[in-house]
Design an enzyme around this catalytic site. Structure first.
Site, PDB file in Angstrom:
ATOM      1  N   CYS A 213       0.894  -1.378  -0.062  1.00 25.58           N
ATOM      2  CA  CYS A 213       0.082  -0.084   0.021  1.00 25.58           C
ATOM      3  C   CYS A 213       0.867   1.253   0.044  1.00 25.58           C
ATOM      4  O   CYS A 213       1.942   1.279   0.782  1.00 25.58           O
ATOM      5  CB  CYS A 213      -1.024  -0.041   1.382  1.00 25.58           C
ATOM      6  SG  CYS A 213      -2.174  -1.194   1.522  1.00 25.58           S
TER       7      CYS A 213
ATOM      8  N   ARG B 107       4.319  -0.718  -4.483  1.00 23.34           N
ATOM      9  CA  ARG B 107       3.887  -0.943  -3.237  1.00 23.34           C
ATOM     10  C   ARG B 107       2.612  -1.780  -3.234  1.00 23.34           C
ATOM     11  O   ARG B 107       2.271  -2.392  -2.086  1.00 23.34           O
ATOM     12  CB  ARG B 107       3.766  -0.127  -2.289  1.00 23.34           C
ATOM     13  CG  ARG B 107       4.949   0.936  -2.223  1.00 23.34           C
ATOM     14  CD  ARG B 107       4.869   2.081  -1.158  1.00 23.34           C
ATOM     15  NE  ARG B 107       4.642   1.528   0.272  1.00 23.34           N
ATOM     16  CZ  ARG B 107       5.586   1.436   1.200  1.00 23.34           C
ATOM     17  NH1 ARG B 107       6.898   1.575   0.656  1.00 23.34           N
ATOM     18  NH2 ARG B 107       5.411   0.995   2.197  1.00 23.34           N
TER      19      ARG B 107
ATOM     20  N   TRP C  96      -2.703  -2.786  -1.815  1.00 23.52           N
ATOM     21  CA  TRP C  96      -2.169  -4.190  -1.914  1.00 23.52           C
ATOM     22  C   TRP C  96      -3.040  -4.851  -0.696  1.00 23.52           C
ATOM     23  O   TRP C  96      -2.981  -4.813   0.440  1.00 23.52           O
ATOM     24  CB  TRP C  96      -0.983  -4.610  -1.703  1.00 23.52           C
ATOM     25  CG  TRP C  96      -0.265  -5.936  -1.717  1.00 23.52           C
ATOM     26  CD1 TRP C  96       0.033  -6.585  -2.783  1.00 23.52           C
ATOM     27  CD2 TRP C  96      -0.456  -6.927  -0.708  1.00 23.52           C
ATOM     28  NE1 TRP C  96       0.290  -7.875  -2.640  1.00 23.52           N
ATOM     29  CE2 TRP C  96       0.381  -8.011  -1.539  1.00 23.52           C
ATOM     30  CE3 TRP C  96      -0.358  -7.023   0.568  1.00 23.52           C
ATOM     31  CZ2 TRP C  96       0.565  -9.194  -0.675  1.00 23.52           C
ATOM     32  CZ3 TRP C  96      -0.202  -8.363   1.188  1.00 23.52           C
ATOM     33  CH2 TRP C  96       0.241  -9.260   0.510  1.00 23.52           C
TER      34      TRP C  96
ATOM     35  N   ASN D 279      -2.054   2.038   5.542  1.00 24.45           N
ATOM     36  CA  ASN D 279      -1.135   0.830   5.128  1.00 24.45           C
ATOM     37  C   ASN D 279      -0.960  -0.227   6.435  1.00 24.45           C
ATOM     38  O   ASN D 279      -0.377   0.768   7.386  1.00 24.45           O
ATOM     39  CB  ASN D 279       0.108   1.468   4.565  1.00 24.45           C
ATOM     40  CG  ASN D 279       1.098   0.437   4.184  1.00 24.45           C
ATOM     41  OD1 ASN D 279       1.083  -0.559   4.117  1.00 24.45           O
ATOM     42  ND2 ASN D 279       2.385   1.038   4.282  1.00 24.45           N
ATOM     43  N   GLY D 280      -1.049  -1.236   6.284  1.00 25.21           N
ATOM     44  CA  GLY D 280      -0.804  -1.930   7.526  1.00 25.21           C
ATOM     45  C   GLY D 280      -1.986  -2.693   7.852  1.00 25.21           C
ATOM     46  O   GLY D 280      -3.001  -3.130   6.940  1.00 25.21           O
TER      47      GLY D 280
ATOM     48  N   GLU E 279      17.878 -17.996  -6.686  1.00 18.70           N
ATOM     49  CA  GLU E 279      17.291 -16.611  -6.973  1.00 18.70           C
ATOM     50  C   GLU E 279      16.976 -16.714  -8.567  1.00 18.70           C
ATOM     51  O   GLU E 279      15.942 -16.116  -8.843  1.00 18.70           O
ATOM     52  CB  GLU E 279      18.782 -15.740  -6.903  1.00 18.70           C
ATOM     53  CG  GLU E 279      18.353 -14.158  -7.245  1.00 18.70           C
ATOM     54  CD  GLU E 279      17.258 -13.353  -6.562  1.00 18.70           C
ATOM     55  OE1 GLU E 279      16.562 -14.032  -5.728  1.00 18.70           O
ATOM     56  OE2 GLU E 279      16.892 -12.522  -7.226  1.00 18.70           O
TER      57      GLU E 279
ATOM     58  N   LYS F 141      13.113 -15.432  -9.546  1.00 20.76           N
ATOM     59  CA  LYS F 141      12.735 -14.118 -10.618  1.00 20.76           C
ATOM     60  C   LYS F 141      11.804 -14.602 -11.702  1.00 20.76           C
ATOM     61  O   LYS F 141      10.858 -14.311 -11.794  1.00 20.76           O
ATOM     62  CB  LYS F 141      14.322 -13.846 -11.338  1.00 20.76           C
ATOM     63  CG  LYS F 141      15.173 -13.313 -10.409  1.00 20.76           C
ATOM     64  CD  LYS F 141      14.673 -11.724 -10.412  1.00 20.76           C
ATOM     65  CE  LYS F 141      14.063 -11.616  -9.055  1.00 20.76           C
ATOM     66  NZ  LYS F 141      14.592 -11.556  -7.792  1.00 20.76           N
TER      67      LYS F 141
ATOM     68  N   GLU G 271       8.296 -15.016 -10.080  1.00 21.23           N
ATOM     69  CA  GLU G 271       7.700 -13.896  -9.459  1.00 21.23           C
ATOM     70  C   GLU G 271       7.329 -13.035 -11.137  1.00 21.23           C
ATOM     71  O   GLU G 271       6.266 -12.544 -10.888  1.00 21.23           O
ATOM     72  CB  GLU G 271       8.808 -12.777  -9.201  1.00 21.23           C
ATOM     73  CG  GLU G 271       9.164 -13.064  -7.677  1.00 21.23           C
ATOM     74  CD  GLU G 271      10.406 -12.214  -7.009  1.00 21.23           C
ATOM     75  OE1 GLU G 271      10.183 -11.746  -5.799  1.00 21.23           O
ATOM     76  OE2 GLU G 271      11.416 -12.082  -8.185  1.00 21.23           O
TER      77      GLU G 271
ATOM     78  N   HIS H  35      17.661 -36.800  -5.583  1.00 23.10           N
ATOM     79  CA  HIS H  35      16.736 -37.182  -4.274  1.00 23.10           C
ATOM     80  C   HIS H  35      15.301 -36.957  -4.613  1.00 23.10           C
ATOM     81  O   HIS H  35      14.475 -36.424  -3.717  1.00 23.10           O
ATOM     82  CB  HIS H  35      17.227 -36.739  -3.260  1.00 23.10           C
ATOM     83  CG  HIS H  35      18.496 -37.213  -2.858  1.00 23.10           C
ATOM     84  ND1 HIS H  35      18.886 -38.609  -2.484  1.00 23.10           N
ATOM     85  CD2 HIS H  35      19.711 -36.657  -2.644  1.00 23.10           C
ATOM     86  CE1 HIS H  35      20.183 -38.795  -2.348  1.00 23.10           C
ATOM     87  NE2 HIS H  35      20.914 -37.571  -2.332  1.00 23.10           N
TER      88      HIS H  35
ATOM     89  N   LYS I 238       6.252  -4.707  -3.465  1.00 23.18           N
ATOM     90  CA  LYS I 238       7.757  -4.510  -3.291  1.00 23.18           C
ATOM     91  C   LYS I 238       7.990  -4.638  -1.847  1.00 23.18           C
ATOM     92  O   LYS I 238       9.248  -5.188  -1.287  1.00 23.18           O
ATOM     93  CB  LYS I 238       8.226  -3.386  -3.994  1.00 23.18           C
ATOM     94  CG  LYS I 238       9.638  -3.125  -3.802  1.00 23.18           C
ATOM     95  CD  LYS I 238      10.469  -2.901  -5.295  1.00 23.18           C
ATOM     96  CE  LYS I 238      11.687  -3.007  -5.267  1.00 23.18           C
ATOM     97  NZ  LYS I 238      12.192  -4.408  -5.645  1.00 23.18           N
TER      98      LYS I 238
END
Ligand code: G6P
Length: 612
Positions: free
Chosen positions: A2, A27, A73, A99-100, A485, A489, A492, A508, A607
């Site tokens: 947010c 955000r 968000w 926001n929160g 990583e 990527k 995402e 395995h 983000k």
């Protein structure tokens, strides 16, 4: 998570608010809304992105010199127009953005419903708006006091800005857990979740601390109190960011720009810290804690997402170079599993945004047990930077693309410098070996620039594999975190399922997945375990898997076996993550673009994750 923007002053608020929202869209981008106060208090909201809101309202009369705006968000309530912020109070006299998460919202809502309040949305935010209204009316206090009293009843995290129809000159802002910064212009004020919407108007800012409430009045000095009613003197700081860093600069996406910025961002992370002429490295921010690090029982690294992957590289570096035991923890697991923490432990929290809720909570927990907490953050003045005892900034510059790129390589650079420094102080490395690594580290920005030139190969591979449903990434040693990583990527931004695995672990389990449709990315640059990685590739080929290998320039063996190869310059094994990550970032980028995905704002992500 947010984004919040607010303005009061002589200028028209709408353009400032809408442009501010665009800067903060990283955000969250489920819905957006604006409230303008100009005689009447009007709220405009829309599901979707800031541009959807803009399309919806640009023909209306949007005049007014005070207003608040929000990009969301979703946490409580699905992302639709009703749940979008700002939220009116029941009488429509007050509007609020948040926001929160308000954890005790259900109880507060029940109490307000019992007093006759009816709620339109399923958000926790509307509860807070009505709570403030209820207190303002019943206790006959002004808005500032009503907000302060209300926040004493709230459990959870918040950054809020409130306006009221009966006071067209005032914004009230408050924070706990979620960031909020106030810009002080010549004759106006700006409020935002971070400094990016403010920077073009003023460089003077005040970062609110937890449980602080600000009274922001047109033509008046800023006043700050804690929610327990103690006056605070605002501490004005100068922003060092510049505007061009916030724009795309000719690139199609922020992510691509940030990938290409890496030769410079890595250089910036090293600036003033790597002194080859003196044969040493230094990190000014943690100099007072070096002794603590040297005598530490162990280092515990806490982080989330990409920063956690950087932490894993850190583990290899610290153990390899400085012989200090390291544990790398997901902050979200660490905080809830009653971990054993000693006073002699040093906790290093890694975070690009410096706002990640789980990482902050992990810090607080470790702090309460007496451990020393150091931070590696990118955002100056962020909550994590302030919650730690000391730390170093990565100086990668603002990262806007939701998928982290340059922040990761800057974090790894900093961890390398830190490990080298400790190794030097501890005497776990010879002078000549130290110098060898140092000189190689200095050459990394140029090698990253060279690695960036592999576009033609990467786009060819992207074209070939853009429609597959699964990817496997394999690496050993320092390249294992790189595999993780690379897979993250791809997930995402292109929504292709991908898994990173230590190459030898493939047998395995994941090997069962390999067939002619399965692309396997192998980072095959290792010296020590090269033959083992070659065997892993053979195991994949024997099952008809298609191998995309990252190899060192001049490699012949893997080149023969792999379907596609991407060459990177030769470097020290411990520095390979700084190079090998680059083509993987580009591969995901090109695949995402070819699949028509929104690269900078992938679905469901944000983000800065300021909620659990
Ligand atoms: C979010 C972002 C990731 C990031 C993670 C940790 O999930 O989308 O890119 O790695 O948060 O963020 P931090 O700011 O603490 O590094």
């Amino acid at each position: 998570m947010c984004g919040i923007v607010a303005y009061v002053g002589p200028k028209q608020a709408y353009p400032i608010l809408i442009n501010g929202l665009k800067r903060l869209e990283y955000r969250g981008y489920d819905s957006a809304g604006i409230a303008l106060l100009n005689g009447s208090l009007n709220v405009y909201k829309s599901k979707g992105r800031v541009s959807d809101l803009e399309d919806l309202i640009h023909d209306l009369n949007l005049s007014g010199t005070i207003g608040i705006a929000h990009t969301r968000w979703a946490t409580h309530g699905e992302p639709n127009t009703v749940n979008a912020h700002p939220h009116y109070s029941q009488s429509k006299q007050i509007a609020l953005i948040h926001n929160g998460i308000i954890e005790n919202y259900a109880l507060l809502r029940q109490e307000l419903e019992a007093r006759g309040y009816v709620f339109e949305s399923s958000t926790d935010t509307e509860v807070l708006t009505n709570l403030i209204e209820d207190i303002k009316l019943n206790e006959e206090v002004d808005l500032f006091e009503a907000v302060r009293i209300a926040l004493n009843q709230v459990i959870g995290a918040y950054a809020i800005v409130v306006i009221s129809k009966d006071d067209p000159n005032t914004l009230i802002a408050a924070r706990k857990g979620s960031p909020l910064v106030i810009g002080i212009g010549k004759d106006d004020y700006y409020v935002a979740s971070d400094a990016t919407p403010i920077i073009e108007y003023t460089k003077n800012v005040v970062y609110l601390d937890d449980e602080e409430v600000a009274l922001i009045r047109r033509n008046n000095d800023l006043k700050i109190k804690t929610i327990r009613n103690h006056e605070k003197t605002p501490y004005v700081q100068k922003l060092e960011m510049n505007l061009t860093a916030l724009e795309k600069g000719g690139f199609e996406h922020f992510m691509l720009k940030e990938i290409y910025e890496q030769p410079n961002s890595i250089k910036d992370s090293m600036r003033g810290r790597v002194h080859s002429e003196l044969g040493t490295v230094s990190l000014g921010g943690i100099i007072d804690y070096e002794q603590k690090l040297l005598t530490a029982n162990r280092i515990i690294i806490v982080a989330c997402g990409t920063s956690w992957h950087a932490g894993l590289v850190g583990e290899y570096l610290f153990e390899d170079l400085a012989r200090i035991p390291v544990e790398v923890e997901y902050a979200s697991e660490f905080r809830y599993r009653n971990p054993v923490i000693y006073e002699q432990d040093v906790v290093i929290a890694i975070s690009q945004s410096g706002e990640t809720a789980d990482t902050l909570a992990a810090i607080e927990l470790a702090k309460s047990k007496g451990a020393t907490i150091l931070g590696i953050c990118n955002v100056v003045g962020s909550s994590i930077a302030r919650a730690t005892h000391a730390g170093s900034y990565t100086h990668a510059g603002p990262e806007i693309g939701v998928a982290s790129t340059k922040a990761f390589t800057a974090q790894v650079t900093l961890l390398t410098i830190m490990a080298l420094r400790l190794a030097q102080l501890k005497g776990t490395i010879s002078k000549s070996r130290f110098m060898q690594i140092l000189l190689e580290l200095e050459s990394i920005p140029d090698k990253v620039a060279e690695t960036l030139k592999t576009s033609h190969v990467v786009t060819k591979i992207a074209e070939q594999f853009k429609d597959v449903r699964n990817f496997l990434y394999l690496g050993r040693g320092y390249n294992f975190p790189v595999a993780l990583e690379g897979a993250l990527k791809l997930k995402e931004i292109s929504y292709i399922h991908a898994e990173g695995y230590p190459a030898a672990e493939m047998k395995h389990g994941p090997i069962a997945l390999i067939d002619a449709d399965m692309p396997v990315v192998v980072i095959a640059t290792n010296r020590g375990t090269y033959d083992k990685v070659v065997s892993n590739i053979q195991e994949v080929k024997a099952r008809k898997g298609r191998v995309i290998a990252i190899v060192t320039q001049g490699d012949t063996i893997v080149k023969e076996m792999a379907d596609y190869v991407i060459e990177i310059p030769e470097t020290e094994e411990m520095l390979v993550p700084l190079l090998a990550t680059i083509p993987l970032q580009k591969l995901s980028y090109h695949i995402a673009v070819m699949r028509g995905c929104n690269v900078d704002q992938p679905r469901n992500l944000a983000k800065s994750v300021t909620v659990e």
